[in-house]
Design a protein around this motif. Structure first.
Motif, PDB file in Angstrom:
ATOM      1  N   SER A 677       0.828  -1.214   0.000  1.00 28.70           N
ATOM      2  CA  SER A 677       0.000   0.000   0.000  1.00 28.70           C
ATOM      3  C   SER A 677       0.863   1.266   0.000  1.00 28.70           C
ATOM      4  O   SER A 677       0.546   2.251  -0.649  1.00 28.70           O
ATOM      5  N   SER A 686      -0.175   3.474 -10.670  1.00 28.75           N
ATOM      6  CA  SER A 686      -1.118   2.633  -9.912  1.00 28.75           C
ATOM      7  C   SER A 686      -2.072   3.497  -9.102  1.00 28.75           C
ATOM      8  O   SER A 686      -3.266   3.202  -8.987  1.00 28.75           O
ATOM      9  N   THR A 689      -4.826   4.955 -11.121  1.00 35.39           N
ATOM     10  CA  THR A 689      -5.831   3.928 -11.457  1.00 35.39           C
ATOM     11  C   THR A 689      -6.853   3.834 -10.323  1.00 35.39           C
ATOM     12  O   THR A 689      -8.066   3.760 -10.558  1.00 35.39           O
ATOM     13  N   ILE A 690      -6.351   3.864  -9.072  1.00 31.81           N
ATOM     14  CA  ILE A 690      -7.254   3.827  -7.905  1.00 31.81           C
ATOM     15  C   ILE A 690      -8.181   5.040  -7.924  1.00 31.81           C
ATOM     16  O   ILE A 690      -9.390   4.935  -7.686  1.00 31.81           O
ATOM     17  N   GLU A 693     -10.835   4.621 -10.608  1.00 33.10           N
ATOM     18  CA  GLU A 693     -11.860   3.643 -10.203  1.00 33.10           C
ATOM     19  C   GLU A 693     -12.845   4.235  -9.198  1.00 33.10           C
ATOM     20  O   GLU A 693     -13.993   3.826  -9.114  1.00 33.10           O
ATOM     21  N   ASN A 694     -12.369   5.209  -8.401  1.00 32.68           N
ATOM     22  CA  ASN A 694     -13.224   5.810  -7.375  1.00 32.68           C
ATOM     23  C   ASN A 694     -13.818   7.152  -7.800  1.00 32.68           C
ATOM     24  O   ASN A 694     -14.366   7.882  -6.967  1.00 32.68           O
ATOM     25  N   ILE A 825      -9.929   7.192  -0.466  1.00 28.75           N
ATOM     26  CA  ILE A 825      -8.499   6.904  -0.711  1.00 28.75           C
ATOM     27  C   ILE A 825      -7.927   6.066   0.427  1.00 28.75           C
ATOM     28  O   ILE A 825      -7.210   5.086   0.196  1.00 28.75           O
ATOM     29  N   ALA A 828      -9.197   2.586  -0.063  1.00 26.15           N
ATOM     30  CA  ALA A 828      -8.675   1.961  -1.287  1.00 26.15           C
ATOM     31  C   ALA A 828      -7.205   1.566  -1.127  1.00 26.15           C
ATOM     32  O   ALA A 828      -6.740   0.595  -1.730  1.00 26.15           O
ATOM     33  N   LEU A 829      -6.454   2.329  -0.285  1.00 21.68           N
ATOM     34  CA  LEU A 829      -5.038   2.006  -0.067  1.00 21.68           C
ATOM     35  C   LEU A 829      -4.848   1.013   1.087  1.00 21.68           C
ATOM     36  O   LEU A 829      -3.711   0.729   1.478  1.00 21.68           O
TER      37      LEU A 829
END
Length: 950
Positions: A677, A686, A689-690, A693-694, A825, A828-829
């Motif tokens: 993470s 990367s 990308t997160i 997606e959010n 965030i 997601a991490l």
């Protein structure tokens, strides 16, 4: 109870924001003093404006006042606490002393019937007024260099004419050598004299005949009211006179003093301390010694307070100077106190060292573009490292490994200088990296006599370097297959790292490690015990070394290891190494709270750090302290020895985080957020990308690995573009560029400094507002501890911005976006612990600049502003002991708190003072305001765009 029964309540004055010349060693001293006074049941009231330190934590004093260090603030506190009996001003550096003197002159102490303890105003006045000091020294028979005082330009010219050049100019009542300079040539004199007179608050300078090439020594003393005196430590500067002691490489104990001269110096120091006033407390005395057989001694100065060096002396000897000095200030005598390391001997017992300590300063010249990088009488370093070894060579190597400047030690890493003229110039004009350049000079074949002639560094030190060079040459004739055990052991005993030995043997670092295992060459740990093992020590404070095997009491053949491993569950906390711009004392605050929280959860706590200025390296904060480089080889050996449940990396700034990848690779558990993470947040591809997606917006960006790629990206992004390297702290190398020429130049420059680094190119959101949020996450729940809005526009580094808590002009729509984005965030991490997210707000849209799943620079500020122990909570979450929902959060703040950066530009003339994406501030203060109509807020807001640069 204290011997002086009349003292029940003490006001302690702190040192304020960190500036070059007055760093966190005074935070360490003040913290020790507060703890020491409270042990005696004394009520403590603290005034200090620095929110980043552990000293201003509510747990440290009975009442903490985060107020500007002014007499107006003192009057407010004295009105609120009429019970205050005494004030202790000797723990807060020059800032505290100056404030105490100002209050004395204004009659404030008399008005409130408050007594000054630990110092005597007459003693301060005598030592600060160089003319009075000189007269007194001559009266008591202590020699001084020819010197005279000038209070005008004309008087200064007359003195110069009488003495001739070279000369030393020192400004009175300044800190860290501000306004001091060596004048070699007559044509430079006018400008330097004028500068010294301007910088001195009383418009006075002392002009000395320069003692260039003389050796410099410092003694740390303590005296009680019965006139008992102990000398805690003798420190020798490897650098001769002419370089400020804060910028010098220093060694304890003194290496090149004859015993006869040492005894003369001791007597002189005690005589000086007794002559300046009748006070109980700490004192620092500096001497110059002639580099010939006569060893003539000349006094330089005396500071009747805890000094920068006393933190180093405390850590070097294990003798808690500030703690004992505060006991003496309230009336105890030295023979009534015990040595806290042994628990059995008296504090009147002078420490004895059976090891060598080396301190090397840490500079940040890269933050001051255009600055003069040569060293002189004005201090320029921002931090320091200390190392302990069985020999000078081992300690020197360990100190160079602690600096975190991409060196593996002295030489043997392919990074030395090879150009003769460059080496000679760096030796002639003392350079910050001369500790390495001396080695390069010897490798090039420049004779020791020539190096000594240029640098005036004592021949003993140069011969130590030469021995290392010969050892490297010898090892280089072997390969990993045929190197002998004794030779490999000797290299390790002299401090060479496995990486350096691998460089000499042309093999991998892991192969050297395997060979060591095969040969049973293992690191052993020794106690720092203040008494050279004559008495048993109670305090687990260790350093590592290598020894030959001996037969132990149980008949086993092995090296003697004094660090006994318990069967308790253990947690290791990695410290943040030397202070530097971008990574300062706020991470020490986080580490201390992490250690204390882990102890509350029933763990045995182990601290690893190499910074002598900090509270985290105090011998009684953690259950075990390893004073070692935060350098992979050292960390790994401690982990193998202690076998902890895991390692906490998210509290020690970038220093600790950089080791996460190796810990992960070697299967060592990282407590809290995982390496995967942490890496995800750093890897922009990367991470974006997160965000995608959010459905979280972010400025358009791309990644370049060379100038051609960067230029192609610029065609798509359009200017202005923010360029930054990955995996750096404090905005290092960040710049806003506005055309292709600037872009190409900056990219080439960055890749030269940081080869193989990925460069991030972001579209710069011109005119955006910047904000940041800190939060605690347990993997399921997120609690935002604070949202700060920056007064300056986006583009000025967050560490250099005035940050306002809570935000002052963000609408509900924007605040809701910030909260939603932060929570998404953090989850997601897979954050477990702390996270900091930075935002740019334009046209009511909140864009993400970056996210860091670790303790950030702002966490201590938010904790102080809201009065909540957030790092304690976050650590318990990391350890899996609590969920976020277990805590009853009750932030308390009326009005607003502003985090104000403080700069040290006055140390660097002709430097661009404009601010931009690269951080330049050395410290911060906190300002509380009731509302936005406050004049100070109005002034800050009016000036918000003044400094913005590319």
């Amino acid at each position: 109870m204290p011997k002086n029964k009349n003292i029940k309540s003490v006001l302690l004055i702190g040192s304020g924001p960190i500036v070059i010349g007055q760093a966190c060693e005074f935070d360490y001293a003040g913290t020790q003093a507060l703890r020491s006074l409270r042990e005696d049941g004394i009520e403590t009231i603290l005034i200090n404006s620095n929110p980043a330190t552990i000293m201003t934590d509510p747990s440290m004093a009975d009442h903490v006042y985060l107020l500007p260090l002014t007499t107006k603030s003192l009057i407010k506190i004295l009105n609120e606490h009429p019970q205050i009996d005494a004030v202790l001003p000797t723990m807060g550096g020059q800032t505290a002393l100056n404030l105490a003197i100002e209050a004395e002159e204004k009659g404030i102490w008399d008005d409130f019937n408050v007594k000054l303890i630990g110092v005597d105003i007459d003693a301060i006045n005598i030592t600060e007024d160089r003319e009075k000091f000189r007269e007194l020294m001559l009266k008591i028979g202590v020699p001084m260099a020819p010197q005279a005082t000038a209070t005008s330009y004309l008087k200064g010219k007359e003195i110069a004419q009488e003495f001739g050049f070279p000369l030393v100019i020192r400004a009175s009542y300044t800190l860290g050598g501000a306004g001091a300079s060596i004048v070699y040539k007559e044509e430079d004199f006018d400008e330097l004299l004028t500068r010294g007179l301007e910088i001195s608050p009383i418009h006075e300078v002392m002009i000395d005949k320069a003692l260039l090439g003389w050796k410099e020594f410092e003694l740390e003393l303590l005296r009680d009211k019965n006139d008992n005196v102990v000398i805690i430590c003798t420190i020798e500067n490897m650098d001769p006179m002419g370089i400020h002691t804060g910028d010098s490489i220093t060694v304890a104990p003194a290496m090149t003093l004859s015993d006869k001269t040492f005894q003369r110096m001791r007597d002189m120091a005690i005589h000086m301390m007794r002559s300046i006033g009748d006070f109980a407390g700490g004192c620092n005395v500096q001497f110059a010694v002639s580099p010939d057989e006569n060893e003539d001694i000349i006094a330089i100065e005396i500071n009747p307070r805890v000094s920068r060096s006393s933190a180093l002396a405390s850590k070097a000897t294990g003798y808690p100077i500030a703690k004992v000095a505060s006991k003496l200030a309230i009336g105890y005598n030295l023979d009534e106190l015990t040595n806290q390391i042994t628990g059995s001997t008296s504090a009147l017992f002078e420490p004895t060292l059976d090891y060598v300590v080396v301190k090397i300063p840490r500079w940040n010249f890269d933050k001051f573009e255009g600055s003069d990088r040569t060293l002189g009488l004005q201090m320029k370093s921002v931090g320091e490292v200390m190392a302990i070894g069985r020999s000078f060579q081992e300690a020197l190597h360990k100190a160079t490994q602690s600096l975190e400047i991409k060196r593996n030690g002295l030489g043997a890493d392919g990074k030395g200088y090879k150009d003769y003229d460059q080496i000679i110039e760096k030796l002639t004009f003392a350079s910050w990296d001369r500790v390495f350049v001396i080695y390069d000079a010897i490798q090039m074949g420049i004779p020791l006599s020539r190096i000594h002639e240029i640098t005036k560094i004592d021949m003993w030190f140069l011969k130590q370097y030469e021995e290392l060079h010969y050892l490297e040459k010898e090892i280089s004739t072997f390969s990993i297959e045929n190197i002998e055990r004794d030779l490999l052991l000797e290299a390790k005993q002299k401090g060479y790292g496995d990486r350096q030995i691998a460089h000499m043997l042309n093999c991998l670092e892991s192969q050297v490690y395997t060979k060591r295992e095969e040969f049973k060459i293992k690191r052993v740990y020794k106690l720092v015990d203040t008494c050279a093992a004559e008495f048993e020590a109670q305090t687990p404070y260790y350093y590592s070394t290598f020894e030959n095997e001996v037969e132990l009491s149980n008949g086993e053949i092995a090296p003697s290891n004094e660090s006994v491993v318990s069967d308790k569950k253990k947690i290791i906390v990695l410290g943040s190494g030397p202070n530097r711009i971008g990574q300062g004392i706020e991470f020490d605050y986080c580490c201390v709270h992490g250690v204390l929280a882990a102890a509350e959860c029933g763990y045995e706590t182990i601290m690893i750090n190499c910074n002598p200025e900090t509270v985290s390296t105090d011998f009684d904060i953690s259950h075990k302290l390893y004073f070692e480089p935060v350098f992979w080889e050292h960390i790994y050996d401690i982990i193998r020895h202690e076998k902890p449940e895991g390692v906490i990396v998210q509290l020690g700034g970038q220093t600790a985080l950089k080791l996460a990848e190796k810990l992960d690779r070697y299967g060592i558990k990282i407590i809290g957020t995982t390496y995967k993470s942490l890496d995800l947040a750093e890897d922009r591809g990367s991470f974006s990308t997160i965000l995608k997606e959010n459905n979280i917006p972010y400025p358009e960006f791309d990644v370049a690995t060379n100038a051609d790629e960067a230029l192609a990206i610029a065609d798509v992004l359009d200017f202005p573009i923010l360029v930054r390297p990955s995996y750096v702290l404090g905005g290092q190398g960040m710049k806003i560029v506005i055309n292709k020429d600037e872009l190409e130049e900056h990219v080439v420059d960055l890749l030269r400094q940081m080869p193989d680094n990925k460069l991030l190119l972001d579209r710069y959101l011109d005119g955006a507002i910047e904000a940041e949020a800190d939060a605690i996450c347990d993997g399921e729940n997120v609690y935002i501890i604070g949202i700060m809005e920056h007064i300056e526009p986006c583009g000025i580094h967050s560490g250099d911005s005035n940050g306002v808590l809570p935000p002052f002009n963000l609408g509900d729509l924007v605040l809701q976006q910030i909260k939603d984005h932060t929570k998404k965030i953090a989850l997601a991490l897979n954050t477990v612990g702390l996270i900091n997210v930075q935002f740019a707000i334009k046209d009511d849209v909140v864009y993400i600049i970056e996210a860091n799943p670790r303790a950030s620079r702002t966490v201590p500020f938010i904790a102080k502003a809201y009065g909540e122990p957030y790092v304690n909570y976050a650590t318990k979450v990391m350890l899996g002991v609590n969920k976020v929902t277990d805590f009853d959060f009750k932030p308390r703040l009326e009005g607003y708190a502003i985090k104000q950066p403080v700069f040290s530009f006055d140390k660097f003339h002709n430097v661009n003072k404009q601010l931009g994406p690269e951080m330049k501030s050395t410290g911060e203060s906190i300002l509380f305001i009731d509302d936005l109509k406050d004049d100070e807020f109005y002034n800050l807001y009016a000036r918000r765009k003044m400094y913005l640069s590319k």
